[in-house]
Design a protein around this motif. Structure first.
Motif, PDB file in Angstrom:
ATOM      1  N   GLU A 109      -3.546  27.087 -63.152  1.00  0.00           N
ATOM      2  CA  GLU A 109      -4.243  25.800 -63.135  1.00  0.00           C
ATOM      3  C   GLU A 109      -5.216  25.709 -64.298  1.00  0.00           C
ATOM      4  O   GLU A 109      -5.672  26.726 -64.833  1.00  0.00           O
ATOM      5  CB  GLU A 109      -5.007  25.641 -61.809  1.00  0.00           C
ATOM      6  CG  GLU A 109      -4.133  25.700 -60.576  1.00  0.00           C
ATOM      7  CD  GLU A 109      -3.203  24.509 -60.478  1.00  0.00           C
ATOM      8  OE1 GLU A 109      -3.553  23.443 -61.056  1.00  0.00           O
ATOM      9  OE2 GLU A 109      -2.123  24.624 -59.849  1.00  0.00           O
ATOM     10  N   ASP A 110      -5.557  24.484 -64.674  1.00  0.00           N
ATOM     11  CA  ASP A 110      -6.610  24.304 -65.670  1.00  0.00           C
ATOM     12  C   ASP A 110      -7.886  24.978 -65.179  1.00  0.00           C
ATOM     13  O   ASP A 110      -8.240  24.875 -64.001  1.00  0.00           O
ATOM     14  CB  ASP A 110      -6.868  22.826 -65.904  1.00  0.00           C
ATOM     15  CG  ASP A 110      -5.763  22.167 -66.707  1.00  0.00           C
ATOM     16  OD1 ASP A 110      -4.882  22.903 -67.196  1.00  0.00           O
ATOM     17  OD2 ASP A 110      -5.779  20.924 -66.856  1.00  0.00           O
ATOM     18  N   GLY A 111      -8.567  25.640 -66.102  1.00  0.00           N
ATOM     19  CA  GLY A 111      -9.769  26.388 -65.735  1.00  0.00           C
ATOM     20  C   GLY A 111      -9.525  27.873 -65.625  1.00  0.00           C
ATOM     21  O   GLY A 111     -10.474  28.659 -65.645  1.00  0.00           O
ATOM     22  N   ALA A 112      -8.248  28.278 -65.494  1.00  0.00           N
ATOM     23  CA  ALA A 112      -7.938  29.702 -65.507  1.00  0.00           C
ATOM     24  C   ALA A 112      -8.325  30.276 -66.870  1.00  0.00           C
ATOM     25  O   ALA A 112      -8.305  29.586 -67.895  1.00  0.00           O
ATOM     26  CB  ALA A 112      -6.454  29.918 -65.235  1.00  0.00           C
ATOM     27  N   SER A 113      -8.668  31.558 -66.923  1.00  0.00           N
ATOM     28  CA  SER A 113      -9.134  32.153 -68.178  1.00  0.00           C
ATOM     29  C   SER A 113      -8.771  33.623 -68.251  1.00  0.00           C
ATOM     30  O   SER A 113      -8.524  34.275 -67.230  1.00  0.00           O
ATOM     31  CB  SER A 113     -10.644  31.987 -68.326  1.00  0.00           C
ATOM     32  OG  SER A 113     -11.322  32.717 -67.319  1.00  0.00           O
ATOM     33  N   MET A 125     -10.618  32.922 -73.391  1.00  0.00           N
ATOM     34  CA  MET A 125      -9.763  31.764 -73.626  1.00  0.00           C
ATOM     35  C   MET A 125      -9.485  31.100 -72.288  1.00  0.00           C
ATOM     36  O   MET A 125      -9.110  31.766 -71.320  1.00  0.00           O
ATOM     37  CB  MET A 125      -8.471  32.166 -74.322  1.00  0.00           C
ATOM     38  CG  MET A 125      -8.716  32.690 -75.731  1.00  0.00           C
ATOM     39  SD  MET A 125      -7.269  32.528 -76.799  1.00  0.00           S
ATOM     40  CE  MET A 125      -7.138  30.752 -76.941  1.00  0.00           C
ATOM     41  N   THR A 126      -9.669  29.794 -72.258  1.00  0.00           N
ATOM     42  CA  THR A 126      -9.592  29.032 -71.016  1.00  0.00           C
ATOM     43  C   THR A 126      -8.455  28.030 -71.071  1.00  0.00           C
ATOM     44  O   THR A 126      -8.291  27.311 -72.069  1.00  0.00           O
ATOM     45  CB  THR A 126     -10.917  28.292 -70.763  1.00  0.00           C
ATOM     46  OG1 THR A 126     -11.984  29.241 -70.743  1.00  0.00           O
ATOM     47  CG2 THR A 126     -10.880  27.559 -69.430  1.00  0.00           C
ATOM     48  N   LYS A 127      -7.682  28.000 -69.991  1.00  0.00           N
ATOM     49  CA  LYS A 127      -6.561  27.071 -69.921  1.00  0.00           C
ATOM     50  C   LYS A 127      -7.060  25.665 -69.636  1.00  0.00           C
ATOM     51  O   LYS A 127      -7.948  25.456 -68.823  1.00  0.00           O
ATOM     52  CB  LYS A 127      -5.578  27.509 -68.848  1.00  0.00           C
ATOM     53  CG  LYS A 127      -4.315  26.659 -68.809  1.00  0.00           C
ATOM     54  CD  LYS A 127      -3.250  27.262 -67.923  1.00  0.00           C
ATOM     55  CE  LYS A 127      -1.982  26.411 -67.977  1.00  0.00           C
ATOM     56  NZ  LYS A 127      -0.883  26.997 -67.188  1.00  0.00           N
ATOM     57  N   GLY A 128      -6.464  24.705 -70.324  1.00  0.00           N
ATOM     58  CA  GLY A 128      -6.855  23.322 -70.122  1.00  0.00           C
ATOM     59  C   GLY A 128      -6.224  22.428 -71.153  1.00  0.00           C
ATOM     60  O   GLY A 128      -5.451  22.880 -72.010  1.00  0.00           O
TER      61      GLY A 128
END
Length: 806
Positions: A109-113, A125-128
């Motif tokens: 999900e967005d916000g995963a890192s 690094m953060t997913k989004g």
């Protein structure tokens, strides 16, 4: 190199591909690395993954407090090599990687890192929907690459993008970026408000690099241009981190220019590789940086003394050389090294390592007399080119030791020496051959080698080991200097080798010493030289020198020469050198006399040179110890005010003064009148020449003064124990014996100093003040007690205690 047209558009002929969204996040199987697949647009479903370019980002750590990032668009393309580095044991436990809510592909999900931690440094690094890569030190963000930051730029043949280096030895003779590479990869690292940027090797413009476009491409361009002899793709900032771009070729930096909020760096090709190095202060950054790429070798004590040269185009023989050396001795000016510049070899034959017997029929005898009777060390000039009149040209050509063109012809040029070729140091046999010629010179009686040139390296050639020509332009100098330095070490041993090199790249600091190139013989040339030196030592180089009086021009004004003397002798290494005129001081006094200028005895060039040469010799216990710090920790002998006072706002921009080691502040005078303005940071400072104290404990203070030629602003920092020894004729003496211990302590407390001899033995002097009484204890059991204001029967000056340590 600029690829954009303002904030929204690209330049004509430029197609941009940006990393838009971290998509896959993962931790490496060893738990010490992270990997991210970044897409060039946001993926909302599987169909979006078709026809979608990506970047693969791999991060790991070679050493504590350092993180390496590699960003790749196409991994099947040839990449420019990086620099040799010293990695720590991966099992030492300084690095770990972790994931927070990260999955594979579209599952996360967005916000995963994912986070990589190395000592006090971390990369997250953060997913989004927005590209997000952030570096932090102890939880505080240092810099980031966010949004349109990581990019691949494809150029059309007529793209409106240029490379700055041009000409016979440039990246692209047309200056078109497309002719260097049709593809470049770049990243922008964010700058905070007020953040300052320093480094990039030897740059002659302002020390503060904000607002500058900088190309890492060594050139022989003099000191009044944007080109540099020692271009280093490394910078550090006032925010407490450094960045090394791991590429031997052309690296282009835009420092708050293309984007005023970032430092952008770009390289040709599909892969970008860089290291981010945590501080938190400049000293710690350089410690870590030099541990990674190599620290300076220890230099011999004799090299700190005064060097005198024949100068460049002058005519000289043994009689001339002897008259110069004897003239210095008759005027009681201690000399350590005599240097023979180019014309010790016959014209058109450089470099053939053969003394011109027309002028030096018995060179072994001459050099032996210089050693035995004059007590001097000797340096000789060489370069990596071989003129076709030299017998060595045919020998090197027959054995394949010269660089060749793609058609098999030897690469030659008439620029410098007629028909000269270039030694191919990628050929191990050529290196051995060149080393043997250097060793023959050393065995004749030469102690040090001046390795000139190394910047004019062609790009349209074939190298023995198949190296990419673009990667060899900057890297060549390292192979050249390394070869010569090894030859000296093999003859004289480690710790006794000394170069005097002009060109360098990353790693060159391991082969000291380097000098500042062909400067103008003016106050502007002097100021340019200092700025370049401050930039170089902010880039990992521990030792640095320059031509006292300036190089270019028939003869510097006597005032320029005398002002430069103080600057030169209060540098790590000190050399009198010029182009067409000998730089012996009596010639400048004669010039004053011709002009009708009457100088008091202490203001003549002879007196000024004598005074500052003897001052430097007397400070050898301090200077040699500081030099060991450069060797052991990578902290340079000369330091900018930013490096020593990174928390003082005013000190950050000062580039007309410097610290000589941690304790001495020097502000050279750049005017005919003797007027000088400089800044004293917070603390208590004592004027070395007068004993005057200035209390800046509440705030730093700007100083405005007028100086004669025989003084210069030279201040001692509070808390210093300075060991000196007067009356010495050489830099080689017992530093801890028969010396004077000066204590600068404005308040009750303790401080200390270590003095190390060249054989490695050392003494520690511990000083403690209680009221007006100071006690000094040495590590060999001696103790001295005195009152402030009196030491060994000598009145001290404003709190400076002077005690003889016999």
């Amino acid at each position: 190199m600029k690829f954009t047209n303002g904030y929204w558009l690209t330049r004509p002929g430029v197609e941009a591909l940006y990393a838009r969204s971290p998509y896959e996040l993962s931790v490496g199987p060893d738990g010490r690395s992270i990997d991210v697949l970044a897409t060039t647009r946001v993926v909302t479903g599987r169909a979006d993954t078709l026809n979608l370019p990506t970047f693969r980002i791999h991060a790991t750590s070679p050493a504590e407090g350092i993180i390496q990032v590699q960003a790749t668009h196409w991994k099947g393309t040839r990449t420019c090599p990086g620099f040799p580095v010293h990695e720590q044991d991966p099992d030492s436990g300084f690095v770990k990687a972790s994931a927070q809510g990260a999955g594979d592909g579209e599952v996360g999900e967005d916000g995963a890192s994912v986070t990589l931690t190395s000592g006090n440094l971390s990369l997250t690094m953060t997913k989004g929907p927005v590209f997000d890569m952030a570096f932090a030190c102890e939880g505080k963000e240092l810099t980031h690459a966010r949004g349109k930051s990581l990019a691949r730029f494809a150029l059309a043949p007529d793209a409106a993008v240029s490379t700055q280096p041009v000409g016979e030895f440039g990246v692209a003779p047309t200056a078109r970026a497309y002719d260097e590479s049709p593809v470049f990869t770049a990243i922008q690292l964010g700058l905070s408000v007020g953040e300052r940027v320093y480094g990039f090797g030897e740059r002659f413009g302002p020390y503060l690099k904000n607002g500058q476009s900088i190309d890492i491409w060594n050139e022989d361009g003099g000191t009044a241009s944007e080109q540099g002899y020692k271009d280093i793709p490394f910078y550090m900032t006032s925010k407490g981190y450094g960045v090394l771009v791991n590429n031997r070729g052309h690296v282009s930096f835009e420092v708050a220019t293309e984007n005023t909020e970032t430092v952008q760096f770009s390289v040709p090709g599909e892969v970008l590789d860089f290291y981010l190095i945590a501080g938190p202060n400049p000293e710690r950054i350089l410690e870590r940086y030099t541990a990674l790429v190599g620290r300076p070798a220890k230099v011999p004590a004799w090299s700190y003394g005064l060097w005198l040269t024949t100068s460049f185009t002058t005519k000289y023989d043994e009689k001339t050389v002897t008259s110069m050396i004897d003239g210095m001795a008759q005027r009681h000016i201690p000399l350590s090294v005599f240097h023979y510049d180019c014309y010790w070899m016959r014209e058109f034959h450089w470099t053939d390592f053969q003394w011109d017997r027309r002028f030096f029929p018995d060179i072994e005898g001459t050099l032996g007399r210089l050693h035995r009777e004059k007590g001097l060390h000797v340096c000789a000039w060489i370069n990596p080119y071989i003129g076709q009149e030299s017998a060595l040209f045919d020998q090197a050509a027959d054995k394949g030791y010269l660089v060749r063109k793609p058609n098999g012809d030897i690469w030659q040029t008439d620029l410098w020496q007629a028909g000269m070729g270039l030694v191919d140091f990628t050929n191990p046999d050529a290196c051995k051959w060149f080393k043997e010629h250097v060793k023959h010179l050393l065995k004749q009686g030469v102690d040090a080698i001046k390795t000139d040139f190394g910047e004019r390296i062609p790009a349209d050639v074939v190298w023995f080991d198949g190296s990419d020509p673009a990667s060899m332009h900057n890297w060549y100098t390292q192979l050249y200097n390394q070869t010569v330095f090894k030859a000296i070490e093999e003859v004289y041993g480690k710790g006794q080798a000394c170069l005097y090199a002009r060109s360098a790249t990353v790693g060159g600091q391991q082969q000291p010493v380097h000098w500042g190139g062909d400067c103008e013989s003016t106050f502007n040339g002097m100021a340019q030289t200092l700025r370049a030196g401050l930039s170089l030592v902010s880039s990992g180089f521990g030792f640095w020198s320059h031509d006292i009086g300036g190089f270019e021009g028939a003869r510097p004004d006597p005032a320029v020469y005398k002002r430069w003397i103080a600057f030169g002798l209060l540098s790590s290494h000190s050399r009198l050198h010029g182009s067409t005129v000998y730089r012996v001081p009596w010639l400048f006094d004669e010039e004053d006399q011709r002009r009708g200028v009457v100088n008091p005895p202490e203001q003549t060039a002879v007196s000024v040179l004598r005074k500052f040469t003897r001052l430097k010799i007397s400070m050898m216990p301090y200077l040699y110890q500081v030099g060991l710090g450069a060797h052991e920790r990578g902290v340079p002998v000369m330091r900018s005010m930013f490096m020593e006072f990174p928390d003082e706002r005013t000190a950050l921009d000062c580039d007309r003064q410097y610290m000589l080691g941690p304790s001495l502040l020097v502000a050279p005078v750049f005017s005919y009148t003797g007027d000088v303005e400089y800044y004293l940071p917070k603390g208590v400072w004592t004027d070395w020449f007068t004993g005057r104290q200035v209390d800046c404990r509440q705030s730093g203070q700007w100083m405005h003064e007028k100086h004669g030629f025989d003084t210069v602003p030279l201040w001692v920092r509070d808390g210093t124990v300075l060991v000196t020894r007067q009356g010495q004729e050489s830099t080689e003496y017992a530093y801890g014996t028969d010396s004077t211990v000066s204590v600068f302590l404005a308040h009750d407390g303790r401080t200390s100093a270590t003095v190390t001899e060249e054989d490695g033995s050392s003494l520690v002097f511990q000083a403690e003040r209680s009221g007006s009484t100071v006690t000094i204890t040495s590590s060999d059991g001696r103790e001295f007690t005195g009152c402030l204001g009196m030491g060994e029967g000598k009145p001290s000056r404003n709190g400076r205690l002077v005690l003889s340590a016999d």
